[in-house]
Design a protein around this motif. Structure first.
Motif, short mmCIF file in Angstrom:
data_model
loop_
_atom_site.label_atom_id
_atom_site.label_comp_id
_atom_site.label_asym_id
_atom_site.label_seq_id
_atom_site.Cartn_x
_atom_site.Cartn_y
_atom_site.Cartn_z
N TYR A 56 -2.27 3.95 -2.02
CA TYR A 56 -2.10 4.69 -0.77
C TYR A 56 -3.18 5.76 -0.64
CZ TYR A 56 0.39 7.34 2.84
OH TYR A 56 0.74 7.99 3.99
N THR A 68 -6.59 4.12 -0.08
CA THR A 68 -6.72 3.63 1.30
C THR A 68 -7.10 4.76 2.24
OG1 THR A 68 -5.08 1.93 0.84
CG2 THR A 68 -5.53 2.41 3.14
N VAL A 123 0.83 -1.20 0.00
CA VAL A 123 0.00 0.00 0.00
C VAL A 123 0.87 1.25 0.00
CG1 VAL A 123 -1.61 1.33 1.42
CG2 VAL A 123 -2.01 -1.09 1.04
#
Length: 52
Positions: free
Chosen positions: A24, A27, A17
């Motif tokens: 990223y 998320t 991630v």
């Protein structure tokens, strides 16, 4: 042995991630949306208890 494999999976997931910039950002977007959803539901419950 099972705990070591479990730990390696989560380490791999977190590092993946962080490495992939789009993932990223996605998320963090999901985390922020979940926080907003929790705040809205708690606020709605509070207002509902004030005005029956």
């Amino acid at each position: 042995m099972g705990k070591q494999k479990h730990y390696q999976f989560w380490r791999w997931l977190i590092l993946s991630v962080v490495r992939i910039k789009k993932l990223y950002a996605l998320t963090w977007g999901v985390v922020i949306l979940l926080i907003i959803a929790c705040l809205k539901t708690d606020l709605a419950r509070l207002l509902g208890s004030l005005w029956p």
